[in-house]
Write a protein that holds these residues in place. Structure first.
Motif, PDB file in Angstrom:
ATOM      1  N   LEU A 115       0.843  -1.193   0.000  1.00 34.42           N
ATOM      2  CA  LEU A 115       0.000   0.000   0.000  1.00 34.42           C
ATOM      3  C   LEU A 115       0.878   1.243   0.000  1.00 34.42           C
ATOM      4  N   CYS A 116       0.472   2.241  -0.770  1.00 36.07           N
ATOM      5  CA  CYS A 116       1.148   3.528  -0.796  1.00 36.07           C
ATOM      6  C   CYS A 116       2.641   3.322  -1.070  1.00 36.07           C
ATOM      7  N   ALA A 117       3.522   3.847  -0.230  1.00 33.38           N
ATOM      8  CA  ALA A 117       4.955   3.682  -0.458  1.00 33.38           C
ATOM      9  C   ALA A 117       5.363   2.213  -0.445  1.00 33.38           C
ATOM     10  N   GLY A 118       4.633   1.389   0.310  1.00 32.35           N
ATOM     11  CA  GLY A 118       4.926  -0.040   0.311  1.00 32.35           C
ATOM     12  C   GLY A 118       4.830  -0.648  -1.074  1.00 32.35           C
ATOM     13  N   ALA A 119       4.018  -0.055  -1.949  1.00 29.24           N
ATOM     14  CA  ALA A 119       3.930  -0.530  -3.322  1.00 29.24           C
ATOM     15  C   ALA A 119       5.257  -0.324  -4.052  1.00 29.24           C
ATOM     16  N   GLY A 120       5.883   0.831  -3.827  1.00 33.05           N
ATOM     17  CA  GLY A 120       7.166   1.082  -4.458  1.00 33.05           C
ATOM     18  C   GLY A 120       8.247   0.147  -3.955  1.00 33.05           C
ATOM     19  N   TYR A 121       8.266  -0.093  -2.644  1.00 34.67           N
ATOM     20  CA  TYR A 121       9.258  -1.017  -2.085  1.00 34.67           C
ATOM     21  C   TYR A 121       9.010  -2.434  -2.595  1.00 34.67           C
ATOM     22  N   THR A 122       7.737  -2.796  -2.720  1.00 37.69           N
ATOM     23  CA  THR A 122       7.396  -4.113  -3.251  1.00 37.69           C
ATOM     24  C   THR A 122       7.865  -4.247  -4.692  1.00 37.69           C
ATOM     25  N   ALA A 123       7.672  -3.202  -5.481  1.00 34.02           N
ATOM     26  CA  ALA A 123       8.129  -3.230  -6.866  1.00 34.02           C
ATOM     27  C   ALA A 123       9.644  -3.407  -6.941  1.00 34.02           C
ATOM     28  N   ALA A 124      10.366  -2.655  -6.116  1.00 36.56           N
ATOM     29  CA  ALA A 124      11.821  -2.773  -6.114  1.00 36.56           C
ATOM     30  C   ALA A 124      12.263  -4.170  -5.711  1.00 36.56           C
ATOM     31  N   ALA A 125      11.576  -4.771  -4.740  1.00 39.97           N
ATOM     32  CA  ALA A 125      11.903  -6.132  -4.316  1.00 39.97           C
ATOM     33  C   ALA A 125      11.606  -7.135  -5.423  1.00 39.97           C
ATOM     34  N   ALA A 126      10.447  -6.995  -6.066  1.00 41.02           N
ATOM     35  CA  ALA A 126      10.036  -7.957  -7.088  1.00 41.02           C
ATOM     36  C   ALA A 126      10.949  -7.920  -8.304  1.00 41.02           C
ATOM     37  N   ALA A 127      11.497  -6.750  -8.612  1.00 43.74           N
ATOM     38  CA  ALA A 127      12.393  -6.640  -9.763  1.00 43.74           C
ATOM     39  C   ALA A 127      13.655  -7.465  -9.581  1.00 43.74           C
ATOM     40  N   ARG A 128      13.973  -7.795  -8.330  1.00 41.50           N
ATOM     41  CA  ARG A 128      15.194  -8.554  -8.036  1.00 41.50           C
ATOM     42  C   ARG A 128      14.917  -9.922  -7.437  1.00 41.50           C
ATOM     43  N   ASP A 129      13.663 -10.339  -7.363  1.00 37.02           N
ATOM     44  CA  ASP A 129      13.344 -11.600  -6.681  1.00 37.02           C
ATOM     45  C   ASP A 129      12.210 -12.313  -7.407  1.00 37.02           C
TER      46      ASP A 129
END
Length: 298
Positions: A115-129
């Protein structure tokens, strides 16, 4: 469906992260439950919007983890309350490792809801995992350099915050002292979020005792340079976005969605940004869409 929860802890880059796993009450299916890492807006702790969404996902048959990032809430790590996108993305990847080893979870069916900023952190994590097999991004705060300038008062506003952050980081390195401002305030213009952000200031909503309402000024340069939209071309997992034109930076969500490399879906609905944190019908709309998405893709 009745939900049960268990307190858990796991390691991330040498620190101990603490959280809750929310479990459906039914018997463990063969192979385990599909599992979801749930993260919330910046500066928050797990007892705020992550716990609500994790419980709602568990009610619908998904094991869900809500946890405190390094330096927040009950988790270890210093300095405290530093909004570091790199650290938070790494913590999400380590949460995936934890879920992959959980006795009730299916290690091949792990997703993430941010949610919110957590979406951006999730995107960054998913790009590498690639272990993150499916993403649901709710009221996502997704910015790039152009949007950062529009959001923070143009090049001058960005420069002021960056300079303050660099000076705070230097002070911390030299003295060990951390410079804080309120995360949210209606009276202090130096706050990270200045204005009537009622969710955070209402004890009936997000002003929980575990949230200390502070923002480490040294975090500004990393936050301002963070570009989760750039991660989209590296994400091949199916991704759902749930957003509203009245919520935060819908243009960022559109740019991100357009750049995604994998299967993608967009649900446009109504409601302001803070409505998606705990208000109806925004929460149910988001949960329904996320459950349908995870059921189809995990």
């Amino acid at each position: 469906m009745t939900v049960r929860s268990e307190s858990v802890s796991f390691e991330s880059e040498g620190e101990t992260l603490r959280g809750e796993v929310y479990l459906p009450s039914g018997a463990r299916p063969e192979g385990g439950f599909p599992a979801v890492v749930v993260t919330g807006s910046w500066t928050t702790v797990r007892q705020q919007m992550p716990a609500l969404y994790a419980r709602r996902l568990a009610e619908r048959g998904h094991l869900a983890l809500a946890f405190d990032f390094r330096g927040y809430g009950d988790s270890s790590g210093t300095p405290r309350d530093v909004e570091s996108p790199d650290q938070k993305a790494a913590d999400i990847r380590n949460a995936v490792t934890f879920l992959a080893g959980h006795a009730q979870a299916d290690p091949g069916r792990i997703g993430a809801l941010g949610l919110c900023a957590g979406a951006g952190y999730t995107a960054a994590a998913a790009a590498r995992d690639e272990r993150l097999r499916s993403l649901a991004l709710v009221a996502p705060w997704l910015h790039d350099a152009e949007l950062v300038e529009a959001l923070y008062g143009g090049p001058e506003g960005v420069a002021v915050r960056r300079k303050a952050g660099e000076e705070a980081a230097r002070r911390w390195r030299e003295t060990g002292e951390v410079t804080y401002v309120p995360a949210v305030s209606t009276t202090d213009p130096e706050a990270a979020m200045y204005g009537p952000f009622d969710y955070y200031l209402d004890p009936r909503r997000g002003a929980v005792p575990q949230w200390c309402n502070r923002f480490a000024v040294m975090a500004w340069p990393g936050w301002l340079a963070f570009n989760p939209i750039a991660a989209a071309p590296e994400i091949h997992a199916p991704a759902l976005l749930v957003h509203s034109e009245a919520a935060a930076i819908p243009e960022g969500a559109r740019r991100f969605h357009e750049a995604l490399a994998g299967p993608k879906e967009f649900v446009w609905t109504t409601g302001g940004q803070l409505d998606f944190y705990d208000q109806e019908p925004a929460v149910t709309t988001a949960v329904d869409a996320a459950v349908d998405h995870f059921t189809a893709t995990l």
